[in-house]
Structures are given as structure tokens and as C-alpha cells.
Design a protein around this motif. Sequence first.
Motif, PDB file in Angstrom:
ATOM      1  N   MET A 181       0.827  -1.210   0.000  1.00  0.00           N
ATOM      2  CA  MET A 181       0.000   0.000   0.000  1.00  0.00           C
ATOM      3  C   MET A 181       0.862   1.262   0.000  1.00  0.00           C
ATOM      4  O   MET A 181       0.526   2.253  -0.621  1.00  0.00           O
ATOM      5  CB  MET A 181      -0.931   0.001   1.220  1.00  0.00           C
ATOM      6  CG  MET A 181      -2.096  -0.953   1.055  1.00  0.00           C
ATOM      7  SD  MET A 181      -3.349  -0.697   2.320  1.00  0.00           S
ATOM      8  CE  MET A 181      -2.572  -1.411   3.720  1.00  0.00           C
ATOM      9  N   SER A 184       2.277   1.555  -3.734  1.00  0.00           N
ATOM     10  CA  SER A 184       1.469   1.570  -4.957  1.00  0.00           C
ATOM     11  C   SER A 184       0.056   2.067  -4.668  1.00  0.00           C
ATOM     12  O   SER A 184      -0.339   2.194  -3.509  1.00  0.00           O
ATOM     13  CB  SER A 184       1.440   0.171  -5.584  1.00  0.00           C
ATOM     14  OG  SER A 184       0.999  -0.770  -4.643  1.00  0.00           O
ATOM     15  N   GLN A 185      -0.698   2.323  -5.701  1.00  0.00           N
ATOM     16  CA  GLN A 185      -2.063   2.836  -5.563  1.00  0.00           C
ATOM     17  C   GLN A 185      -3.064   1.784  -6.057  1.00  0.00           C
ATOM     18  O   GLN A 185      -2.719   0.944  -6.882  1.00  0.00           O
ATOM     19  CB  GLN A 185      -2.214   4.117  -6.394  1.00  0.00           C
ATOM     20  CG  GLN A 185      -1.563   5.347  -5.740  1.00  0.00           C
ATOM     21  CD  GLN A 185      -2.262   5.756  -4.441  1.00  0.00           C
ATOM     22  OE1 GLN A 185      -3.485   5.850  -4.374  1.00  0.00           O
ATOM     23  NE2 GLN A 185      -1.474   5.986  -3.394  1.00  0.00           N
ATOM     24  N   ILE A 300      -3.247   6.118   0.953  1.00  0.00           N
ATOM     25  CA  ILE A 300      -4.348   5.806   0.030  1.00  0.00           C
ATOM     26  C   ILE A 300      -5.588   6.588   0.477  1.00  0.00           C
ATOM     27  O   ILE A 300      -5.926   6.587   1.666  1.00  0.00           O
ATOM     28  CB  ILE A 300      -4.614   4.284  -0.001  1.00  0.00           C
ATOM     29  CG1 ILE A 300      -3.424   3.585  -0.689  1.00  0.00           C
ATOM     30  CG2 ILE A 300      -5.914   3.955  -0.734  1.00  0.00           C
ATOM     31  CD1 ILE A 300      -3.482   2.090  -0.685  1.00  0.00           C
ATOM     32  N   ASP A 301      -6.235   7.235  -0.468  1.00  0.00           N
ATOM     33  CA  ASP A 301      -7.385   8.085  -0.163  1.00  0.00           C
ATOM     34  C   ASP A 301      -8.548   7.226   0.357  1.00  0.00           C
ATOM     35  O   ASP A 301      -9.173   6.473  -0.400  1.00  0.00           O
ATOM     36  CB  ASP A 301      -7.794   8.840  -1.437  1.00  0.00           C
ATOM     37  CG  ASP A 301      -8.914   9.828  -1.151  1.00  0.00           C
ATOM     38  OD1 ASP A 301      -9.514   9.764  -0.048  1.00  0.00           O
ATOM     39  OD2 ASP A 301      -9.195  10.653  -2.039  1.00  0.00           O
ATOM     40  N   TYR A 305     -11.428   5.002  -1.771  1.00  0.00           N
ATOM     41  CA  TYR A 305     -11.201   3.549  -1.819  1.00  0.00           C
ATOM     42  C   TYR A 305     -11.595   2.843  -0.528  1.00  0.00           C
ATOM     43  O   TYR A 305     -11.469   3.402   0.561  1.00  0.00           O
ATOM     44  CB  TYR A 305      -9.724   3.262  -2.087  1.00  0.00           C
ATOM     45  CG  TYR A 305      -9.259   3.741  -3.436  1.00  0.00           C
ATOM     46  CD1 TYR A 305      -9.633   3.069  -4.591  1.00  0.00           C
ATOM     47  CD2 TYR A 305      -8.448   4.879  -3.551  1.00  0.00           C
ATOM     48  CE1 TYR A 305      -9.206   3.509  -5.839  1.00  0.00           C
ATOM     49  CE2 TYR A 305      -8.020   5.317  -4.791  1.00  0.00           C
ATOM     50  CZ  TYR A 305      -8.406   4.628  -5.936  1.00  0.00           C
ATOM     51  OH  TYR A 305      -7.992   5.056  -7.159  1.00  0.00           O
TER      52      TYR A 305
END
Length: 345
Positions: A181, A184-185, A300-301, A305
Amino acid sequence: MLLERIEALKAQIAELQANNEEALEALRIKYLSKKGEVTALFNEFRNVPAEQKREFGQRLNELKTLATEKINALRDSCKAGESKAAKIDITRPAAAEEIGTRHPLTLVRKEIIRIFERLGFTLADGPEVEDDLHVFTSLNFAADHPARDMQDTFFIASDENDVTRNIVLRSHTSSVQSRVMLSSQPPIRIICPGRVYRNEAITARAHCFFHQIEGLYIDKNVSFADLKQVLLYFAKELFGPETKIRLRPSYFPFTEPSAEMDVSCMLCSGKGCSFCKNTGWVEILGCGMVDPNVLDACGIDNKEYTGYAFGVGVERITNLKYMVKDLRMFSENDVRFLREFETAH
Ligand code: PHE
């Protein structure tokens, strides 16, 4: 005594080999010359009691004939230039090599990986020596969470003033989840198999290391229903199409809500037996929706997500599939145990 020595010599002589004249001459001297072993037995013949002389005489003569014939035969083949090497039968089938078997944990790990690969999960890997950030902090473990305690975690280097600088042996493969995480997205759909370590006394039911497979899926609109469907598919693939699952609420710092999953007992098909302690269910994994705090800590938003994660113990599943009663068997390398899995796959 003498009879035994005659028989032993006979067996020895029958096996004799010689590649060349010199070797042959050496054999002749060893057995048939004046000081040879066969001649030596003849010299002892005079000590044999009269009533046994007939039998011994016969045996001794047989021995001498055998030795002479053998040496003559070897001489013939030497003369014909047939060395021992030339006599090797290259058409003879080779003796079968004994090959090893796959370790039961490898068999089960592969089986689990194959199931998730069919669902589009890819493999991810990470180090066994980890830092606090990946094992705990990024996974929403509070600074004073008991799992950081010496009782569970092996510390390689620790800094009492700043726990985030501690280096540990990972206590779960969720550390790979945070690595992926952080780097990467979404969409992210991974499984991470690996060895984990916990500071536990070694007994039939606990070990200081074992194996887990962590799964993680993050994308837009991932829901608990998706998690449930995937786990149901997994359970049916692993234990058979009749298998049922049940989710019980639980707690993990990195998932919310969290659950533990049971499958219907494979021995009694859920009717209740001593194996499942009459409940009809056996526990196989932990799972839940990735806590928004974890997504946030890993860049991560969490408004865009959502995701689910689960963690399976490979030893646990192997025990259930093959009824292995003692965890220590997995790391003792006793071939009698390992051979039992020869035909498993
Ligand atoms: N990491 C947990 C454990 O070691 C298992 C788990 C993984 C639980 C992912 C929920 C989600 O027990």
C-alpha cells in the motif's frame, strides 16, 4: 568352522573380477598358490576327525574346482580383450533414484495460492526482518498495543524511546500489505505467503514460527459482501463444495469491522463431533474491511477507496486437511512423516 570358511571362500571366489593379466595372477596367488587361501584349507584337512573327512574332502575339492574354473574363465575373457568395462551392460535399466517429496506446508500453500490466483490475486513478498512501521504502526497498532510486547514479538533491535525505530521479526504477513500500500495505488489485489515469528513456547499446538497467507483487495466500492463471497469460494475450493462458512465478529487493529471465519467441520459435516468440540464449526482465518486509518497511514485516499484483508494460517489449514496433531512435525524433517505426503499431489 572349517565348513563356514569353505562356503565364505566360495562366495568370494564366485564374485571375482580381473581386468588384466596382472590382476588375474594376483588372484591366482591369493587363492591357489602354495600359500594361497584355498591351499591353506587343504593343509588344515589333516585335523578334521576321521568320520568327517569324506564330507570335508568333497567340499574342499569343489572349492578348488570352482577357484580353478573361475580363474580360467577370467583368463579367457582377459585374453579375448573383454575388460570389465567392456562387459557393462549399457542397456540395463538404471536403478531408480529416490526423490524427495513436497513438504505438506508447501502443498497446502500452493493449493491456497492457486485458488486466489484464479480470482485474479497476484503474489507479493516482503522481508521477514521488518521494522515497526510495517508490522505495527502503519497497521493502526496503538503505541501501547500488547502485540508489540516482548511476549509476542521477537525484537532484533529496540529503542525504548521511539518504538517506531524497532526492528523485529514480523509477527504477521500483514507487513507485506502495508509495504504494497505504501508503494502503490489501487486497484491492489495481492496475496502474501510467508513465514512469521512469535515468541511462544514450542508445544504440539504452538510454535515460535509458522506460515501465513495474507490477502488484500483495495479498489472503489469494495464491500464486506465481496469479502464474504471470496471467502466462501475459497472454503469450497479447499474443503469441498458442501462446505459452509460462518463469520463471527472479532477485533484486529487494522480492520473494521473484523471477523473470524469458521468452516463447517470437515469430519462430521457440521453435525458435531469431538474434533469440532460438538460445535460443527472449526475456525480457519481472520478477516475484515481495511481500517480507513490504515489506508490513510499508507497514503491511500480512504474516501475514494475501500478494501478487505484476510489472513490464513497455513499450518492450521494443513492440520485440518491432513489431521496432523503436532505442529512440531512440520519442522522436524522426519522422513517417515514427510513420506506420508508422497501421493498427496
Ligand atoms: N494478521 C492477522 C493475524 O496474524 C490476521 C488477519 C489478516 C486478520 C488480515 C485480518 C485481516 O492474526
